[in-house]
Scaffold this motif. Structure first.
Motif, PDB file in Angstrom:
ATOM      1  N   LEU A  80      -8.248  -6.032  -2.382  1.00  0.00           N
ATOM      2  CA  LEU A  80      -7.708  -6.367  -1.062  1.00  0.00           C
ATOM      3  C   LEU A  80      -6.234  -6.077  -0.884  1.00  0.00           C
ATOM      4  CD1 LEU A  80     -10.060  -9.471   0.011  1.00  0.00           C
ATOM      5  CD2 LEU A  80     -10.145  -7.303   0.853  1.00  0.00           C
ATOM      6  N   VAL A  81      -5.367  -6.908  -1.746  1.00  0.00           N
ATOM      7  CA  VAL A  81      -4.092  -6.773  -1.836  1.00  0.00           C
ATOM      8  C   VAL A  81      -3.614  -5.399  -1.978  1.00  0.00           C
ATOM      9  CG1 VAL A  81      -1.983  -7.627  -2.981  1.00  0.00           C
ATOM     10  CG2 VAL A  81      -3.634  -9.167  -2.710  1.00  0.00           C
ATOM     11  N   THR A  82      -4.175  -4.380  -2.941  1.00  0.00           N
ATOM     12  CA  THR A  82      -3.868  -3.007  -3.056  1.00  0.00           C
ATOM     13  C   THR A  82      -3.947  -2.380  -1.759  1.00  0.00           C
ATOM     14  OG1 THR A  82      -4.403  -3.249  -5.593  1.00  0.00           O
ATOM     15  CG2 THR A  82      -4.391  -1.092  -4.675  1.00  0.00           C
ATOM     16  N   GLU A  83      -5.166  -2.550  -1.012  1.00  0.00           N
ATOM     17  CA  GLU A  83      -5.565  -1.835   0.409  1.00  0.00           C
ATOM     18  C   GLU A  83      -4.423  -2.397   1.433  1.00  0.00           C
ATOM     19  OE1 GLU A  83      -8.069   0.173   2.810  1.00  0.00           O
ATOM     20  OE2 GLU A  83      -7.999  -0.114   0.700  1.00  0.00           O
ATOM     21  N   ILE A  84      -4.269  -3.638   1.137  1.00  0.00           N
ATOM     22  CA  ILE A  84      -3.193  -4.158   2.218  1.00  0.00           C
ATOM     23  C   ILE A  84      -1.546  -3.482   1.905  1.00  0.00           C
ATOM     24  CG2 ILE A  84      -1.713  -6.456   2.984  1.00  0.00           C
ATOM     25  CD1 ILE A  84      -4.212  -7.818   2.398  1.00  0.00           C
ATOM     26  N   GLN A  85      -1.297  -3.332   0.672  1.00  0.00           N
ATOM     27  CA  GLN A  85       0.198  -2.930   0.587  1.00  0.00           C
ATOM     28  C   GLN A  85      -0.033  -1.313   0.645  1.00  0.00           C
ATOM     29  OE1 GLN A  85      -0.152  -4.188  -3.808  1.00  0.00           O
ATOM     30  NE2 GLN A  85       1.664  -5.278  -3.488  1.00  0.00           N
ATOM     31  N   ALA A  86      -1.170  -0.608   0.422  1.00  0.00           N
ATOM     32  CA  ALA A  86      -1.196   0.764   0.639  1.00  0.00           C
ATOM     33  C   ALA A  86      -1.028   1.139   2.017  1.00  0.00           C
ATOM     34  CB  ALA A  86      -2.595   1.354   0.115  1.00  0.00           C
ATOM     35  N   LEU A  87      -1.752   0.171   2.861  1.00  0.00           N
ATOM     36  CA  LEU A  87      -1.759   0.446   4.394  1.00  0.00           C
ATOM     37  C   LEU A  87      -0.318   0.133   4.954  1.00  0.00           C
ATOM     38  CD1 LEU A  87      -5.066  -1.140   5.323  1.00  0.00           C
ATOM     39  CD2 LEU A  87      -4.185   1.328   5.451  1.00  0.00           C
ATOM     40  N   GLN A  88       0.397  -1.149   4.495  1.00  0.00           N
ATOM     41  CA  GLN A  88       1.904  -1.480   4.725  1.00  0.00           C
ATOM     42  C   GLN A  88       2.720  -0.202   4.339  1.00  0.00           C
ATOM     43  OE1 GLN A  88       2.101  -5.716   3.336  1.00  0.00           O
ATOM     44  NE2 GLN A  88       2.452  -5.866   5.696  1.00  0.00           N
ATOM     45  N   THR A  89       2.423   0.477   3.241  1.00  0.00           N
ATOM     46  CA  THR A  89       3.332   1.587   2.826  1.00  0.00           C
ATOM     47  C   THR A  89       3.493   2.597   3.979  1.00  0.00           C
ATOM     48  OG1 THR A  89       3.139   0.926   0.548  1.00  0.00           O
ATOM     49  CG2 THR A  89       3.715   3.140   0.887  1.00  0.00           C
TER      50      THR A  89
END
Length: 137
Positions: free
Chosen positions: A45-54
């Motif tokens: 989940l955190v990895t997905e959030i970070q990728a989208l924020q990037t």
């Protein structure tokens, strides 16, 4: 894993993880001593959030992707709501590029006018810089 390990493995801070939790994006289990505990799904989940924020998504934009992953889908963009966010964000980017294109055209026009005035006056102003090859289209 504890919050410090999740922060380390995702390259973020414990403060950011607590913020994600406060926003309802992340759900920590609590141990008997009150420590936050996370599993591999939380890492995802955190990895997905970070990728989208990037790529410019807000935290609110990430909610459908998080919900999709929590629902057991292989990827956060497997759900209709996630696809709609992609479409909306793409429309926003296209509109922004259109505005940038208009600004670029206006700047090119102003530069051309300035250079024409300079040529007509017969003297070069050292403050005026000719367009670079990448600007000439």
């Amino acid at each position: 894993m504890l919050i410090g390990e999740l922060a380390r493995r995702t390259g973020t801070t414990t403060r950011a993880l607590r913020f994600y939790e406060a926003q309802g994006l992340l759900r920590a289990q609590r141990s008997a001593n009150g420590y936050r505990e996370y599993d591999e799904d939380d890492l995802r989940l955190v990895t997905e959030i970070q990728a989208l924020q990037t790529v410019g998504f807000t935290l609110d934009d990430t909610r459908p992707f998080v919900a999709c992953l929590r629902a057991g889908h292989e990827s956060g963009d497997s759900c209709v709501d996630s696809i709609e966010v992609y479409r909306r964000k793409l429309a926003e980017v296209d509109a922004f590029l259109g505005r940038l294109g208009a600004v670029r055209a206006e700047l090119h026009g102003k530069l051309a006018e300035a250079l024409t005035r300079q040529d007509e006056s017969g003297h070069a102003d050292p403050c005026v810089v000719a367009p670079s090859p990448s600007e000439e289209h």
